[in-house]
Each structure stands twice: as structure tokens, then as C-alpha cells.
Design a protein around this motif. Sequence first.
Motif, mmCIF file in Angstrom:
data_model
loop_
_atom_site.group_PDB
_atom_site.id
_atom_site.type_symbol
_atom_site.label_atom_id
_atom_site.label_comp_id
_atom_site.label_asym_id
_atom_site.label_seq_id
_atom_site.Cartn_x
_atom_site.Cartn_y
_atom_site.Cartn_z
ATOM 1 N N GLN A 1 6.603 12.908 1.854
ATOM 2 C CA GLN A 1 6.895 11.988 0.764
ATOM 3 C C GLN A 1 5.959 10.797 0.831
ATOM 4 O O GLN A 1 5.523 10.398 1.913
ATOM 5 C CB GLN A 1 8.346 11.514 0.831
ATOM 6 C CG GLN A 1 9.331 12.613 0.554
ATOM 7 C CD GLN A 1 10.748 12.084 0.558
ATOM 8 O OE1 GLN A 1 11.018 10.965 0.948
ATOM 9 N NE2 GLN A 1 11.669 12.916 0.113
ATOM 10 N N THR A 2 5.669 10.244 -0.317
ATOM 11 C CA THR A 2 4.821 9.069 -0.397
ATOM 12 C C THR A 2 5.665 7.892 -0.860
ATOM 13 O O THR A 2 6.410 7.988 -1.823
ATOM 14 C CB THR A 2 3.668 9.304 -1.388
ATOM 15 O OG1 THR A 2 2.935 10.457 -0.964
ATOM 16 C CG2 THR A 2 2.738 8.127 -1.425
ATOM 17 N N VAL A 3 5.542 6.781 -0.137
ATOM 18 C CA VAL A 3 6.283 5.569 -0.454
ATOM 19 C C VAL A 3 5.267 4.508 -0.864
ATOM 20 O O VAL A 3 4.271 4.287 -0.172
ATOM 21 C CB VAL A 3 7.100 5.083 0.769
ATOM 22 C CG1 VAL A 3 7.841 3.808 0.449
ATOM 23 C CG2 VAL A 3 8.052 6.159 1.227
ATOM 24 N N LEU A 4 5.511 3.860 -1.990
ATOM 25 C CA LEU A 4 4.647 2.793 -2.476
ATOM 26 C C LEU A 4 5.257 1.454 -2.104
ATOM 27 O O LEU A 4 6.382 1.150 -2.491
ATOM 28 C CB LEU A 4 4.478 2.888 -4.004
ATOM 29 C CG LEU A 4 3.642 1.814 -4.665
ATOM 30 C CD1 LEU A 4 2.211 1.848 -4.154
ATOM 31 C CD2 LEU A 4 3.680 1.982 -6.169
ATOM 32 N N ILE A 5 4.521 0.678 -1.323
ATOM 33 C CA ILE A 5 4.963 -0.670 -0.943
ATOM 34 C C ILE A 5 4.324 -1.648 -1.924
ATOM 35 O O ILE A 5 3.107 -1.784 -1.961
ATOM 36 C CB ILE A 5 4.543 -1.018 0.502
ATOM 37 C CG1 ILE A 5 4.949 0.103 1.480
ATOM 38 C CG2 ILE A 5 5.102 -2.353 0.919
ATOM 39 C CD1 ILE A 5 6.423 0.307 1.601
ATOM 40 N N GLY B 1 0.836 -1.201 0.000
ATOM 41 C CA GLY B 1 0.000 0.000 0.000
ATOM 42 C C GLY B 1 0.867 1.246 0.000
ATOM 43 O O GLY B 1 2.055 1.211 -0.325
ATOM 44 N N LEU B 2 0.265 2.367 0.369
ATOM 45 C CA LEU B 2 0.974 3.645 0.427
ATOM 46 C C LEU B 2 1.342 3.980 1.865
ATOM 47 O O LEU B 2 0.618 3.646 2.797
ATOM 48 C CB LEU B 2 0.100 4.770 -0.117
ATOM 49 C CG LEU B 2 -0.068 4.869 -1.620
ATOM 50 C CD1 LEU B 2 -1.012 6.000 -1.958
ATOM 51 C CD2 LEU B 2 1.262 5.113 -2.284
ATOM 52 N N LEU B 3 2.448 4.679 1.996
ATOM 53 C CA LEU B 3 2.857 5.253 3.277
ATOM 54 C C LEU B 3 3.157 6.727 3.053
ATOM 55 O O LEU B 3 3.870 7.081 2.106
ATOM 56 C CB LEU B 3 4.112 4.574 3.827
ATOM 57 C CG LEU B 3 4.033 3.118 4.247
ATOM 58 C CD1 LEU B 3 5.418 2.640 4.666
ATOM 59 C CD2 LEU B 3 3.051 2.941 5.370
ATOM 60 N N HIS B 4 2.617 7.596 3.880
ATOM 61 C CA HIS B 4 2.981 9.010 3.865
ATOM 62 C C HIS B 4 4.033 9.211 4.950
ATOM 63 O O HIS B 4 3.796 8.902 6.121
ATOM 64 C CB HIS B 4 1.776 9.907 4.136
ATOM 65 C CG HIS B 4 0.774 9.905 3.038
ATOM 66 N ND1 HIS B 4 1.041 10.427 1.800
ATOM 67 C CD2 HIS B 4 -0.485 9.442 2.991
ATOM 68 C CE1 HIS B 4 -0.019 10.282 1.027
ATOM 69 N NE2 HIS B 4 -0.969 9.690 1.724
ATOM 70 N N VAL B 5 5.192 9.721 4.554
ATOM 71 C CA VAL B 5 6.317 9.895 5.469
ATOM 72 C C VAL B 5 6.647 11.379 5.519
ATOM 73 O O VAL B 5 6.835 12.018 4.479
ATOM 74 C CB VAL B 5 7.545 9.085 4.980
ATOM 75 C CG1 VAL B 5 8.680 9.200 5.963
ATOM 76 C CG2 VAL B 5 7.186 7.638 4.749
ATOM 77 N N GLN B 6 6.713 11.930 6.745
ATOM 78 C CA GLN B 6 7.056 13.346 6.888
ATOM 79 C C GLN B 6 7.821 13.569 8.186
ATOM 80 O O GLN B 6 7.767 12.753 9.095
ATOM 81 C CB GLN B 6 5.816 14.222 6.864
ATOM 82 C CG GLN B 6 4.883 14.034 8.030
ATOM 83 C CD GLN B 6 3.644 14.890 7.904
ATOM 84 O OE1 GLN B 6 3.319 15.385 6.839
ATOM 85 N NE2 GLN B 6 2.948 15.066 9.000
#
Length: 166
Positions: A154-158, A126-131
Motif C-alpha cells: 500500500q502507498t500512503v501519502l503524507i 511524501g510517499l511511504l510504501h507499506v507492506q
Amino acid sequence: LRSSARYPHLKCNAMAKRRIVYLLALIGSLIFFMEYQRWFAWVLLQVIVLFPLLSLLLSIAAMVGLRMGLDVPFRMPMGCTERATLKVTSKLPQPPCSGKIRVTKPITGEKWMLKPGAKLPTEHCGLLHVQLHKPGVCDYLGIFRFRVRKTIEQTVLILPEPVEME
């Protein structure tokens, strides 16, 4: 020029220790001046009083030119052990920096607070929003701390594990 994060996470108790040491040095020099009352005691007291201000003045240029961000990949496979690190760039000698990393999974609403260098939660795709959460920069002595306002999310796609077709 780029300098890597030498102080990935300056803890609050380290900042309190530095303030206590400065306060003890100030009290000691004040007692020394009251007892000795010579020119050397006066100069020592002035140096100790002005030392944090000098440190603040010297570190202002480095604080203004400092850029903080996150170093995370845009895509990664599920179960990967990638780490979220604090990326700090400065043209001058880098002052101590601090901050935590907030990770949010938008589908479930789960939130994590990570220290810089901790593993990202990649158990599910899924997606992770990292800040950055409460990023800050200190002067060279670590006595004064200022918040850094501009942060980038930043958005990370898993990605799911690939499955072979029959």
C-alpha cells in the motif's frame, strides 16, 4: 464474517516454548508408557502423538480461508500519529498470525521494520510504501508455521501542513 487480529504478533520464542512444552509432554508420556505398560498409558501416548496432527488438520481450513492485509490510511497529515495494524479476516476461528511491517520511503530509500501497531514515520511529507514482511500463520496450537505468499503493498501519502496565504 470478520474477526480482528487477536494475535497481532506471535513471537518466535512463544512458538519455541510451545514446541518445547509439546516435546516434554511427549517424553513424559513415553516414559509413563514404558513404566506403566497398561492400556491407559498406551491411549495417552497415542493422544499426545496425534494431537498436533489433529490441530493441523482442524486449522487447515482456517489457514486457507485466511486473508492478511494492512490497515493504514491512504492519506494523512504530516506529524499524525496513525498506526499500521495487521488486518486479519477469517470466516472460521482465527489461527495465530505473525508478521512485521516494512515501510520504505521511495525518495530517500530509507527503510523501517515496524511491529504491528507501531506508529508510522510521518515526520516529513511524501510517499511511504507499506507492506507485510514475512507474514505467517500457525496452526491452533502454534507448533507449525506457514508463510503467507500473497501480500499487498500500500502507498500512503503524507500531506504537508497547510500554510495560510497572505
